[in-house]
Design a protein around this motif. Structure first.
Motif, PDB file in Angstrom:
ATOM      1  N   LYS A 110       0.674  -1.281   0.166  1.00  0.00           N
ATOM      2  CA  LYS A 110       0.026   0.151   0.015  1.00  0.00           C
ATOM      3  C   LYS A 110       0.762   1.225  -0.050  1.00  0.00           C
ATOM      4  CE  LYS A 110      -3.867  -2.312   2.058  1.00  0.00           C
ATOM      5  NZ  LYS A 110      -4.744  -2.461   2.960  1.00  0.00           N
TER       6      LYS A 110
ATOM      7  N   ASN B 286       0.618   4.052  -2.741  1.00  0.00           N
ATOM      8  CA  ASN B 286       0.630   5.471  -2.406  1.00  0.00           C
ATOM      9  C   ASN B 286       1.798   6.576  -2.924  1.00  0.00           C
ATOM     10  OD1 ASN B 286      -1.923   5.339  -0.991  1.00  0.00           O
ATOM     11  ND2 ASN B 286      -1.011   4.709   1.011  1.00  0.00           N
TER      12      ASN B 286
ATOM     13  N   ASP C 149      -5.806  -6.062  -2.123  1.00  0.00           N
ATOM     14  CA  ASP C 149      -5.328  -5.635  -1.166  1.00  0.00           C
ATOM     15  C   ASP C 149      -5.323  -4.207  -1.621  1.00  0.00           C
ATOM     16  OD1 ASP C 149      -5.107  -7.629   0.506  1.00  0.00           O
ATOM     17  OD2 ASP C 149      -3.081  -8.199   0.507  1.00  0.00           O
ATOM     18  N   ILE C 150      -4.863  -3.916  -2.755  1.00  0.00           N
ATOM     19  CA  ILE C 150      -4.653  -2.617  -3.407  1.00  0.00           C
ATOM     20  C   ILE C 150      -5.812  -1.827  -4.015  1.00  0.00           C
ATOM     21  CG2 ILE C 150      -1.994  -3.032  -3.301  1.00  0.00           C
ATOM     22  CD1 ILE C 150      -2.416  -3.301  -6.501  1.00  0.00           C
TER      23      ILE C 150
ATOM     24  N   LEU D 193      -6.650   1.697  -3.413  1.00  0.00           N
ATOM     25  CA  LEU D 193      -5.822   2.705  -3.577  1.00  0.00           C
ATOM     26  C   LEU D 193      -5.426   3.128  -4.956  1.00  0.00           C
ATOM     27  CD1 LEU D 193      -3.370   1.441  -0.788  1.00  0.00           C
ATOM     28  CD2 LEU D 193      -4.901   3.187  -0.566  1.00  0.00           C
TER      29      LEU D 193
END
Length: 128
Positions: free
Chosen positions: A52, A56, A76-77, A80
């Motif tokens: 992550k 970012n 999971d990502i 984002l």
């Protein structure tokens, strides 16, 4: 900013190639779940604590993990990955449509197929 998730053989080769082309290591963010692989990079890139953090801090993100790990990684990502990010996949057998579906239709996805001579800086890659 460039991010690399997965710093094994191919991810490490891509990373070395990017740095070798003159890209500033301070503008590269890398993560691998194996601390040993991260320590082997030794190229003054920014080492992140997780996937992550790479997402970012990066605009162009190489996913250099094994295809079997893609479903979990993408889950999971996915929250984002905004439409200003570019995901660069190199997983054999995991096509761009499947990645776009997992991340959302606005995801920008490129699939590359580097070859094994990339491991010694003599390879090439193509996108499709």
């Amino acid at each position: 900013m460039i991010g690399i998730i997965g710093c094994g053989n191919m991810g490490g080769a891509i990373l070395k190639g990017i740095i070798g082309s003159g890209y500033d290591p301070k503008d590269i963010y890398a993560y691998d779940h194996s601390k040993e692989k991260i320590l082997n990079i030794n190229s003054h890139v920014n080492i992140c604590n997780n996937e992550k953090e790479v997402i970012n801090k990066s605009k162009y993100i190489f996913l250099a993990v094994k295809p079997i790990a893609y479903d979990k990684l993408l889950n999971d990502i996915k929250d984002l990955v905004a439409n200003d990010k570019v995901i660069i996949s190199m997983a054999a057998g995991y096509d761009t449509e499947k990645i776009e579906e997992k991340l959302g239709n606005e995801a920008k996805v490129i699939r590359i197929m580097p070859n094994t001579p990339s491991l010694i800086g003599e390879g090439y890659t193509w996108s499709y």
